[in-house]
Write an enzyme that holds these catalytic residues in place. Sequence first.
Site, PDB file in Angstrom:
ATOM      1  N   HIS A  71       8.684  -2.817  -7.217  1.00  0.00           N
ATOM      2  CA  HIS A  71       8.048  -2.482  -8.506  1.00  0.00           C
ATOM      3  C   HIS A  71       9.054  -1.812  -9.439  1.00  0.00           C
ATOM      4  O   HIS A  71       8.682  -0.921 -10.214  1.00  0.00           O
ATOM      5  CB  HIS A  71       6.859  -1.520  -8.315  1.00  0.00           C
ATOM      6  CG  HIS A  71       5.777  -1.995  -7.398  1.00  0.00           C
ATOM      7  ND1 HIS A  71       4.737  -2.791  -7.811  1.00  0.00           N
ATOM      8  CD2 HIS A  71       5.575  -1.790  -6.075  1.00  0.00           C
ATOM      9  CE1 HIS A  71       3.927  -3.036  -6.790  1.00  0.00           C
ATOM     10  NE2 HIS A  71       4.413  -2.452  -5.723  1.00  0.00           N
ATOM     11  N   SER A 123       5.753  -5.342  -1.294  1.00  0.00           N
ATOM     12  CA  SER A 123       5.747  -3.951  -1.738  1.00  0.00           C
ATOM     13  C   SER A 123       6.153  -3.005  -0.593  1.00  0.00           C
ATOM     14  O   SER A 123       7.308  -3.059  -0.168  1.00  0.00           O
ATOM     15  CB  SER A 123       4.360  -3.631  -2.307  1.00  0.00           C
ATOM     16  OG  SER A 123       4.350  -2.415  -2.986  1.00  0.00           O
ATOM     17  N   ALA A 124       5.257  -2.187  -0.062  1.00  0.00           N
ATOM     18  CA  ALA A 124       5.622  -1.293   1.049  1.00  0.00           C
ATOM     19  C   ALA A 124       6.188  -2.094   2.228  1.00  0.00           C
ATOM     20  O   ALA A 124       7.103  -1.633   2.923  1.00  0.00           O
ATOM     21  CB  ALA A 124       4.407  -0.477   1.495  1.00  0.00           C
ATOM     22  N   GLY A 158       0.864  -1.179   0.000  1.00  0.00           N
ATOM     23  CA  GLY A 158       0.000   0.000   0.000  1.00  0.00           C
ATOM     24  C   GLY A 158       0.898   1.227   0.000  1.00  0.00           C
ATOM     25  O   GLY A 158       1.918   1.239  -0.692  1.00  0.00           O
ATOM     26  N   GLU A 160       8.718  -6.477 -10.603  1.00  0.00           N
ATOM     27  CA  GLU A 160       7.500  -7.224 -10.267  1.00  0.00           C
ATOM     28  C   GLU A 160       7.667  -8.694 -10.672  1.00  0.00           C
ATOM     29  O   GLU A 160       8.156  -8.984 -11.767  1.00  0.00           O
ATOM     30  CB  GLU A 160       6.298  -6.587 -10.956  1.00  0.00           C
ATOM     31  CG  GLU A 160       6.010  -5.201 -10.406  1.00  0.00           C
ATOM     32  CD  GLU A 160       4.770  -4.541 -11.006  1.00  0.00           C
ATOM     33  OE1 GLU A 160       4.237  -5.051 -12.009  1.00  0.00           O
ATOM     34  OE2 GLU A 160       4.335  -3.507 -10.457  1.00  0.00           O
TER      35      GLU A 160
END
Lengths: 221, 221
Positions: A148, A111-112, A79, A183
Amino acid sequence: MRLLLISSSNVHGYGYLDHPEPAMREFLGAGRRVAFVPFALHDHAAYTAKVRERLGRMDLDVIPIDDLDHADAVFVGGGNTFRLLKTLYDRELLAPIRDRVRAGLPYLGASAGTVIAAPTMRTTNDMPIVEPPSFNALSLMTFQINAHYIDPDPQSTHKGETREERIREFLEENDVPVVGLREGSILRVEDGTTTLLGEKTARVFRRGAEPVEKAPGRIDV
Amino acid sequence: MRLLLISSSNVHGYGYLDHPEPAMREFLGAGRRVAFVPFALHDHAAYTAKVRERLGRMDLDVIPIDDLDHADAVFVGGGNTFRLLKTLYDRELLAPIRDRVRAGLPYLGASAGTVIAAPTMRTTNDMPIVEPPSFNALSLMTFQINAHYIDPDPQSTHKGETREERIREFLEENDVPVVGLREGSILRVEDGTTTLLGEKTARVFRRGAEPVEKAPGRIDV
């Protein structure tokens, strides 16, 4: 210390967490109770419900992050990295998570959640929508991750900075290596060994050197 | 108060500052001495030399930002917004610039220099490579700007957030309108009137409403 750092929980052509599922299963082994951190999204309840359903299909139980003492692993979802880190500071959870992971609790990030495993959040792509008291993060390894990671589009006429240009700006100000994790890629960090999983290479940036592509397998950062 | 807020000093098919030159000339009128702020890039001397050469071709003189009292306008150049704002804090220049511009000194911004004219830097696209003491910025208007605004690419398989998704995340946390200013667009703000210059529409985001496209000309934000 054991970390599984996923670049993106969504990969083109796959459902949510489908692509990393085999690596997650192998990493978790017999562990069933996963303490989930939903703070990177605005609606914690909806996010937790989504992850509970998805991990349930892997025979995993989601438990609250406050119940870290009963967890077999911690999973920090993706997020907005600024929102995630600010909430961890506000709830005074950084030190407990760091201490438990350094003591051996397996850490899963997406991700985060991958970005904040690094010394700082200074290599996030996210918009600074809220202000954390510090950019210092979990410091579970010595290098930074850019999740990413994306290569420049040679067709683009857009003049905003490319990802590589942004990371070069980071290196003007910080002498810390950065792994550009595309990714579909995952880093597995265990007892000082870093292994790149997936089919893509990772792009590693260091101050004063040209970036290099590292093939899947054990890598030195 | 008079502001000329350029989305991007580089526009596809044009040289540095070529596209906004007519708007800059009209905005500056007879003013010749421009106090330039080079802090968004690492090498202040090289950046100042580049801008001195470029503005020299418009018969403008670049003077140091410390010489604000002798300036006919201030120009804050683009680069990394975190680095720009941190340096302005470190050198205690935010209040002097804000006070002078509120008193009538014309303000020119490009990219990061446009972003910091807003209440905060929370709608920047840049990587947080350094940590400013606060995200609060010049507050020369009541809305936020997202410079280099870019529409989603329908062909893309990349799963990182689109720009619109990032701004929607901002609105989850902040009830402040955001103008998505595309490359080639400029906002001219004068005495409470905001005019969109250029050929493209701007995308305006408000909490609780769908974004709307505003055509060039006077706009309400």
